[in-house]
Design a protein around this motif. Structure first.
Motif, PDB file in Angstrom:
ATOM      1  N   LEU A  38       0.848  -1.186   0.000  1.00  0.00           N
ATOM      2  CA  LEU A  38       0.000   0.000   0.000  1.00  0.00           C
ATOM      3  C   LEU A  38       0.888   1.242   0.000  1.00  0.00           C
ATOM      4  N   VAL A  39       0.670   2.120  -0.966  1.00  0.00           N
ATOM      5  CA  VAL A  39       1.305   3.434  -0.995  1.00  0.00           C
ATOM      6  C   VAL A  39       0.171   4.431  -0.818  1.00  0.00           C
ATOM      7  N   TYR A  40       0.291   5.320   0.166  1.00  0.00           N
ATOM      8  CA  TYR A  40      -0.817   6.241   0.424  1.00  0.00           C
ATOM      9  C   TYR A  40      -0.313   7.483   1.143  1.00  0.00           C
ATOM     10  N   GLY A  41      -1.220   8.365   1.521  1.00  0.00           N
ATOM     11  CA  GLY A  41      -0.878   9.665   2.070  1.00  0.00           C
ATOM     12  C   GLY A  41      -0.457   9.732   3.513  1.00  0.00           C
ATOM     13  N   ALA A  42      -0.229   8.596   4.174  1.00  0.00           N
ATOM     14  CA  ALA A  42       0.368   8.496   5.514  1.00  0.00           C
ATOM     15  C   ALA A  42      -0.475   9.061   6.646  1.00  0.00           C
ATOM     16  N   GLY A  43      -1.733   9.369   6.395  1.00  0.00           N
ATOM     17  CA  GLY A  43      -2.591   9.845   7.475  1.00  0.00           C
ATOM     18  C   GLY A  43      -3.221   8.698   8.235  1.00  0.00           C
ATOM     19  N   ASP A  44      -3.644   8.973   9.460  1.00  0.00           N
ATOM     20  CA  ASP A  44      -4.311   7.965  10.280  1.00  0.00           C
ATOM     21  C   ASP A  44      -5.748   8.399  10.566  1.00  0.00           C
ATOM     22  N   VAL A  45      -6.343   9.115   9.631  1.00  0.00           N
ATOM     23  CA  VAL A  45      -7.714   9.599   9.774  1.00  0.00           C
ATOM     24  C   VAL A  45      -8.517   9.223   8.537  1.00  0.00           C
ATOM     25  N   GLY A  46      -9.822   9.179   8.672  1.00  0.00           N
ATOM     26  CA  GLY A  46     -10.711   8.934   7.543  1.00  0.00           C
ATOM     27  C   GLY A  46     -10.430   7.632   6.832  1.00  0.00           C
ATOM     28  N   LEU A  47     -10.697   7.645   5.514  1.00  0.00           N
ATOM     29  CA  LEU A  47     -10.469   6.443   4.707  1.00  0.00           C
ATOM     30  C   LEU A  47      -8.987   6.108   4.648  1.00  0.00           C
ATOM     31  N   MET A  48      -8.137   7.150   4.669  1.00  0.00           N
ATOM     32  CA  MET A  48      -6.692   6.904   4.648  1.00  0.00           C
ATOM     33  C   MET A  48      -6.271   6.009   5.811  1.00  0.00           C
ATOM     34  N   GLY A  49      -6.684   6.387   6.999  1.00  0.00           N
ATOM     35  CA  GLY A  49      -6.326   5.603   8.173  1.00  0.00           C
ATOM     36  C   GLY A  49      -6.908   4.203   8.124  1.00  0.00           C
ATOM     37  N   ALA A  50      -8.147   4.087   7.627  1.00  0.00           N
ATOM     38  CA  ALA A  50      -8.816   2.786   7.565  1.00  0.00           C
ATOM     39  C   ALA A  50      -8.083   1.822   6.645  1.00  0.00           C
ATOM     40  N   VAL A  51      -7.698   2.283   5.460  1.00  0.00           N
ATOM     41  CA  VAL A  51      -7.022   1.394   4.521  1.00  0.00           C
ATOM     42  C   VAL A  51      -5.657   0.975   5.076  1.00  0.00           C
TER      43      VAL A  51
END
Length: 182
Positions: A38-51
């Protein structure tokens, strides 16, 4: 190290429909099950955090990229396999893009739209041939699809633009389109 990397662009909020979070979690779990990073925006909130949490819980490799100015707002998830802090949003998108083989777009807001249109424009210009897949959970992206078709219909984009991305209504459908080719 994972053999295939999927960049996931998605919201830093959960959205109103619980299906958005459910699909984000299912995608994160499925990426890990396939040994895809998984490459993503490194946040731990919302859908970002869930994935990301789902990928981690399933033993997956995670690669997060966040600009310094969003570390607090998006709650930078520092326990990832790889965590990179950039100076700005442009660098974030570039690093995410350069470290993936395919791109998935989950529901999100202006930032997700910006990310989608940037990689779509790069594809239109012939700068890459990476798969771009919109996970159309509960028809979320229907208005966007109509807008892109409208731009083509009105002569502001060639019909080939519609061939540069695909849509899927389910996580399994998205995974099929994100899989390595050849």
């Amino acid at each position: 190290m994972a053999s295939h990397s999927v960049c996931v662009f998605c919201g830093s909020r959960p959205g109103r429909d619980p299906a958005y979070m459910a699909d984000a979690e299912a995608l994160g779990t499925a990426l890990a099950a396939r040994d895809w990073r998984l490459v993503y925006g490194a946040g731990d909130v919302g859908l970002m955090g869930a994935v990301a949490r789902a990928a981690q819980a399933a033993g997956g490799e995670t690669f997060g990229v966040i600009p310094v100015h969003l570390m607090q707002l998006e709650v930078g998830k520092v326990d990832l396999t790889r965590f990179i802090v950039t100076e700005n949003m442009h660098e974030r998108k570039k690093v995410m893009f350069m470290n993936c083989d395919a791109i998935a777009l989950l529901p999100g807001g202006a930032g997700s739209l910006d990310e989608f249109f940037e990689v779509l424009t790069w594809a239109q210009l012939g700068l890459h041939r990476k798969a771009i897949v919109l996970l159309n959970t509960s028809g979320y992206w229907d208005p966007l699809l109509a807008l892109v078709r409208h731009a083509v219909d009105q002569g502001f984009a060639d019909a080939s633009l519609l061939d540069l991305f695909t849509t899927a209504d389910t996580v399994d459908g998205a995974l099929e389109r994100l899989a390595p080719t050849g």
